[in-house]
Scaffold this active site. Structure first.
Site, mmCIF file in Angstrom:
data_model
loop_
_atom_site.group_PDB
_atom_site.id
_atom_site.type_symbol
_atom_site.label_atom_id
_atom_site.label_comp_id
_atom_site.label_asym_id
_atom_site.label_seq_id
_atom_site.Cartn_x
_atom_site.Cartn_y
_atom_site.Cartn_z
ATOM 1 N N HIS A 22 0.842 -1.206 0.000
ATOM 2 C CA HIS A 22 0.000 0.000 0.000
ATOM 3 C C HIS A 22 0.876 1.255 0.000
ATOM 4 C CE1 HIS A 22 -3.045 -2.674 2.332
ATOM 5 N NE2 HIS A 22 -3.534 -2.517 1.116
ATOM 6 N N LYS A 46 -15.928 -7.776 5.069
ATOM 7 C CA LYS A 46 -14.841 -8.754 5.036
ATOM 8 C C LYS A 46 -14.649 -9.529 6.338
ATOM 9 C CE LYS A 46 -11.539 -7.499 1.506
ATOM 10 N NZ LYS A 46 -10.183 -6.982 1.263
ATOM 11 N N ARG A 96 -1.737 -6.388 -8.292
ATOM 12 C CA ARG A 96 -0.507 -7.136 -8.041
ATOM 13 C C ARG A 96 -0.303 -8.218 -9.091
ATOM 14 N NH1 ARG A 96 -2.601 -8.166 -2.068
ATOM 15 N NH2 ARG A 96 -4.364 -8.509 -3.448
ATOM 16 N N SER A 134 -2.805 -7.843 3.139
ATOM 17 C CA SER A 134 -3.121 -7.662 4.572
ATOM 18 C C SER A 134 -3.521 -8.998 5.185
ATOM 19 C CB SER A 134 -4.267 -6.664 4.739
ATOM 20 O OG SER A 134 -3.907 -5.417 4.202
HETATM 21 O O1 PNS Z 1 -9.013 -3.167 0.175
HETATM 22 P P1 PNS Z 1 -10.279 -3.687 -0.419
HETATM 23 O O2 PNS Z 1 -11.048 -4.446 0.640
HETATM 24 O O3 PNS Z 1 -10.058 -4.499 -1.653
HETATM 25 O O4 PNS Z 1 -11.176 -2.409 -0.830
HETATM 26 C C1 PNS Z 1 -12.485 -2.565 -1.309
HETATM 27 C C2 PNS Z 1 -13.194 -1.202 -1.463
HETATM 28 C C3 PNS Z 1 -13.178 -0.451 -0.152
HETATM 29 C C4 PNS Z 1 -12.485 -0.381 -2.513
HETATM 30 C C5 PNS Z 1 -14.657 -1.483 -1.929
HETATM 31 O O5 PNS Z 1 -15.225 -2.451 -1.122
HETATM 32 C C6 PNS Z 1 -15.552 -0.233 -1.911
HETATM 33 O O6 PNS Z 1 -15.333 0.716 -2.620
HETATM 34 N N1 PNS Z 1 -16.609 -0.257 -1.056
HETATM 35 C C7 PNS Z 1 -17.522 0.832 -0.887
HETATM 36 C C8 PNS Z 1 -18.933 0.453 -1.346
HETATM 37 C C9 PNS Z 1 -19.099 0.633 -2.842
HETATM 38 O O7 PNS Z 1 -18.917 1.693 -3.388
HETATM 39 N N2 PNS Z 1 -19.439 -0.462 -3.538
HETATM 40 C C10 PNS Z 1 -19.649 -0.460 -4.964
HETATM 41 C C11 PNS Z 1 -18.334 -0.621 -5.728
HETATM 42 S S1 PNS Z 1 -18.275 -2.158 -6.532
#
Ligand code: PNS
Length: 168
Positions: A22, A46, A96, A134
């Site tokens: 990150h 999650k 990645r 993570s």
């Molecule tokens: O680190 P991650 O868990 O891969 O991040 C995921 C994240 C936070 C980017 C994603 O879950 C998100 O944007 N959630 C907010 C809800 C949202 O907007 N959902 C629609 C997008 S598909």
């Protein structure tokens, strides 16, 4: 909406905990965009996180203090709504390996459907962090493994406090 000068991007994620992958991405993006907002998702699906959202924000703030154009905050609800509120034109995500692609493609396309004006920018972290996640960091640390070269020093300290019994 607040008018912004230059390009502002959001780097959203769970960051439980932040890793050197990150941080590598943040460093790269801070040289490309004018302003980068690292945004920790509040309502993650999650499962039970190891660190609270304020703890993750604090760890990220400590680890990004050297970057003048990087700030850290939290968000909930739709990412597109948060990006609009912030006046951001782009979302930054790291890729990645090919295995990340499908999930990232789906999210990028859904976000484009929800807000056609918002672009998703993909960047690749340094090769040495390609396998770092993570989830693996937590798993390895909980089993007594050494993760000191894979997460920032302040995160190692927090892991030691949160997961007693690992002296590494
Ligand atoms: O680190 P991650 O868990 O891969 O991040 C995921 C994240 C936070 C980017 C994603 O879950 C998100 O944007 N959630 C907010 C809800 C949202 O907007 N959902 C629609 C997008 S598909």
């Amino acid at each position: 909406m607040m008018a912004t000068k230059g390009t502002k991007a959001i780097y959203p994620g769970t960051f439980d905990p932040p890793t050197n992958g990150h941080l590598d991405l943040i460093a790269r993006a801070s040289r490309i965009v004018d302003e980068l907002v690292v945004a920790v998702l509040r309502n993650t699906q999650k499962g039970t996180p190891l660190f609270t959202v304020p703890e993750r924000v604090e760890m990220l703030r400590e680890a990004t203090a050297e970057f003048a154009n990087v700030s850290v905050t939290m968000f909930d609800g739709l990412l597109v709504d948060f990006a609009r509120e912030q006046g951001a034109k782009a979302v930054l995500r790291g890729i990645r390996a090919i295995s990340d692609y499908e999930y990232e493609f789906q999210m990028a396309m859904m976000n484009r459907k929800l807000d056609p004006e918002l672009e998703t920018l993909f960047m690749m972290p340094a090769e040495k962090y390609t396998y770092v996640s993570s989830r693996l960091i937590k798993g390895v640390f909980e089993l007594g493994g050494d993760v000191t070269s894979l997460v920032p020093p302040n995160v190692v300290e927090r892991l030691k406090q949160r997961v007693p019994g690992n002296g590494k």
